[in-house]
Design a protein around this motif. Structure first.
Motif, PDB file in Angstrom:
ATOM      1  N   UNK A  57    -111.833 -57.022 -16.001  1.00 26.16           N
ATOM      2  CA  UNK A  57    -112.565 -55.640 -16.435  1.00 26.16           C
ATOM      3  C   UNK A  57    -112.404 -54.311 -15.647  1.00 26.16           C
ATOM      4  N   UNK A  58    -112.390 -54.596 -14.537  1.00 28.29           N
ATOM      5  CA  UNK A  58    -112.172 -53.271 -13.434  1.00 28.29           C
ATOM      6  C   UNK A  58    -110.865 -53.342 -12.943  1.00 28.29           C
ATOM      7  N   UNK A  98    -101.767 -57.771  -6.381  1.00 32.14           N
ATOM      8  CA  UNK A  98    -101.914 -58.904  -7.007  1.00 32.14           C
ATOM      9  C   UNK A  98    -103.270 -58.882  -8.120  1.00 32.14           C
ATOM     10  N   UNK A  99    -102.830 -58.868  -9.316  1.00 31.96           N
ATOM     11  CA  UNK A  99    -103.989 -58.345 -10.468  1.00 31.96           C
ATOM     12  C   UNK A  99    -104.087 -57.032 -11.075  1.00 31.96           C
ATOM     13  N   UNK A 100    -103.153 -56.214 -10.361  1.00 35.91           N
ATOM     14  CA  UNK A 100    -103.123 -54.668 -11.086  1.00 35.91           C
ATOM     15  C   UNK A 100    -102.227 -54.653 -12.051  1.00 35.91           C
ATOM     16  N   UNK A 101    -102.706 -53.919 -13.088  1.00 36.06           N
ATOM     17  CA  UNK A 101    -101.797 -53.381 -14.169  1.00 36.06           C
ATOM     18  C   UNK A 101    -100.885 -52.418 -13.892  1.00 36.06           C
ATOM     19  N   UNK A 102     -99.535 -52.804 -14.202  1.00 36.57           N
ATOM     20  CA  UNK A 102     -98.360 -51.829 -13.971  1.00 36.57           C
ATOM     21  C   UNK A 102     -98.187 -51.124 -15.327  1.00 36.57           C
TER      22      UNK A 102
END
Length: 491
Positions: A57-58, A98-102
């Protein structure tokens, strides 16, 4: 206007790819005759669902813009015209957690269509960057936005999956940081290795044309190239070998202080060359292979196939030291300098004793406990028999050259064992898109593994990333002349 000499052949290839991908671009999981398996295509609900599971979500969003264009670059006293990302060689470095949106917007200012493949990442299939299989090619003057979650920490890189464009200057490094990693080192260096021919009187397309037309002969090899570790050494005797875009005449310098611990992330972005890498006066402790941790092991040198990445830790001595990337079985080497104190730089063509001491390959490593795939029964066995040779310059998987090779079919949720057998006289760094696999026996997690001549190996993978995924040799000339197939999810 520049015209691609391979455009006719590639149009045929795209047409044949379309036969496989016709369902992939359509509503694959909601069409087809009853009782028949259906392709899980890049725009299917299964692919969308897999990406939703990766997102939070965030979720932090990392946004970049990149332009592919014709450029003039200085390799260190030698200027060449080539193709680059943002006029840089290597291209712009990208970094996420890790977990970021690129989110990367690619503008194509090249005189030819292109794409970006995100090498080594378990990402959404529609973002994998293989024209005709996972997306339409990005035409000249067009744009495309790649958007995906970077799930697994590690060292990755990006490059086109269009013809032999990788053998120009179109590549860059993507690092995905692990927020939980202790980071017990003082500084970090990224080292990118490359074999270079573009702008030296030939282009990569010229090389491909001559290899195919001369059936592997006609002066491309220049000499008999043989590696005592790999058997073969590749098909092209390059005039230049680069480290971070520089020739040995004007090497890049990595600066530190005596006693520091350095993490070096090494990427082989070459198209036809494995590199034997050593740092004079030091030992390398290998900690990661293709992004995943291994049981740390010290070595004098490391053999890196095309497409492989290794992270090593080095405790720095006092002085000036050559980091040498010897083109395995070929004539020439790349060079960088590590400077921690006073001293004269070594001369061009210098070598180091460590290159002839203990040399590790990826198949020599052992998995770290944190990276184990986990044990379960095998649901499906698949076979990939690698064949072909220099006489016809046609490279095959299971007796057929892509796009005529049969896909390797899997179902989501299966544990798959892939048996890879090399019947050819050449080594092949085999790369699987969208997954990592575990080497049977050692358990080492990789996405690219060197298969030596007349040898076999087995890898296990979890079929947990639906879509249509390329499996191919990362010698770009072998892939472009047939050594490719598809790991094809069906339902």
């Amino acid at each position: 206007m520049w015209q691609d000499p391979e455009i006719g052949r590639r149009a045929v290839l795209r047409g044949a790819l379309g036969v496989l991908a016709a369902g992939a671009f359509g509503s694959c999981d909601g069409s087809g005759s009853p009782g028949k398996s259906r392709l899980v295509g890049p725009h299917s609900e299964a692919v969308r669902a897999a990406e939703r599971l990766r997102r939070a979500p965030e979720q932090r969003v990392v946004t970049r813009k990149i332009t592919a264009r014709e450029s003039v670059v200085d390799l260190g006293g030698r200027t060449v015209r080539t193709w680059t990302y943002d006029d840089a060689l290597p291209g712009p470095g990208l970094r996420t957690r890790a977990g970021d949106l690129l989110r990367v917007e690619l503008t194509n200012d090249l005189p030819h269509e292109t794409s970006i493949h995100w090498h080594g990442l378990a990402l959404s299939n529609d973002m994998d960057g293989v024209p005709g299989l996972t997306q339409d090619p990005i035409g000249a003057g067009s744009r495309f936005v790649y958007e995906f979650t970077t799930t697994d920490p590690g060292t990755y890189f990006f490059h086109p999956h269009t013809g032999v464009q990788l053998d120009r200057g179109l590549y860059g490094v993507l690092i995905v940081d692990d927020p939980d990693e202790p980071g017990d080192y003082d500084q970090e260096w990224v080292v990118v290795l490359d074999d270079w021919i573009d702008g030296t009187g030939r282009t990569p397309d010229d090389v491909l044309d001559r290899l195919a037309a001369s059936m592997g002969h006609g002066g491309m090899m220049g000499q008999t190239m043989h590696s005592p570790l790999l058997g073969s050494a590749g098909d092209v005797d390059y005039p230049l070998y680069l480290v971070n875009g520089r020739t040995p005449r004007a090497p890049v310098t990595l600066t530190g202080r005596p006693g520091q611990r350095a993490r070096i992330r090494i990427v082989n972005a070459g198209s036809d060359t494995a590199f034997r890498v050593a740092l004079g006066g030091h030992r390398l402790t290998v900690t990661h292979s293709d992004g995943f941790p291994v049981t740390p092991v010290a070595t004098d040198a490391l053999l890196i196939g095309m497409g492989e990445r290794y992270d090593v830790i080095v405790d720095l001595a006092d002085g000036v030291f050559p980091l040498v990337a010897q083109a395995e079985g070929k004539s020439g080497a790349g060079l960088a300098l590590v400077r921690t104190g006073a001293g004269a730089a070594p001369s061009t063509g210098t070598t180091v004793r460590e290159l002839d001491r203990r040399v590790l390959l990826g198949t020599d490593l052992a998995v770290a406990d944190s990276a184990r795939l986990g044990s379960r029964r095998i649901d499906r066995n698949l076979e990939a028999v690698l064949g072909g040779g220099m006489m016809s310059y046609r490279w095959t998987i299971n007796g057929a050259a892509f796009p005529d090779s049969d896909p390797l079919t899997v179902t989501q949720g299966e544990r798959v064992r892939l048996h890879v057998r090399n019947t050819s006289m050449m080594f092949h760094p085999m790369h699987l898109h969208g997954h990592t696999f575990a080497l049977a026996g050692s358990g080492v997690r990789k996405d690219t593994v060197v298969v030596r001549p007349h040898q076999s190996l087995e890898v296990d993978l979890q079929a947990d990333n639906p879509g249509q995924w390329a499996l191919h040799c990362h010698n770009v000339y072998h892939a472009e002349t047939g050594m490719m197939t598809v790991l094809s999810y069906r339902r």
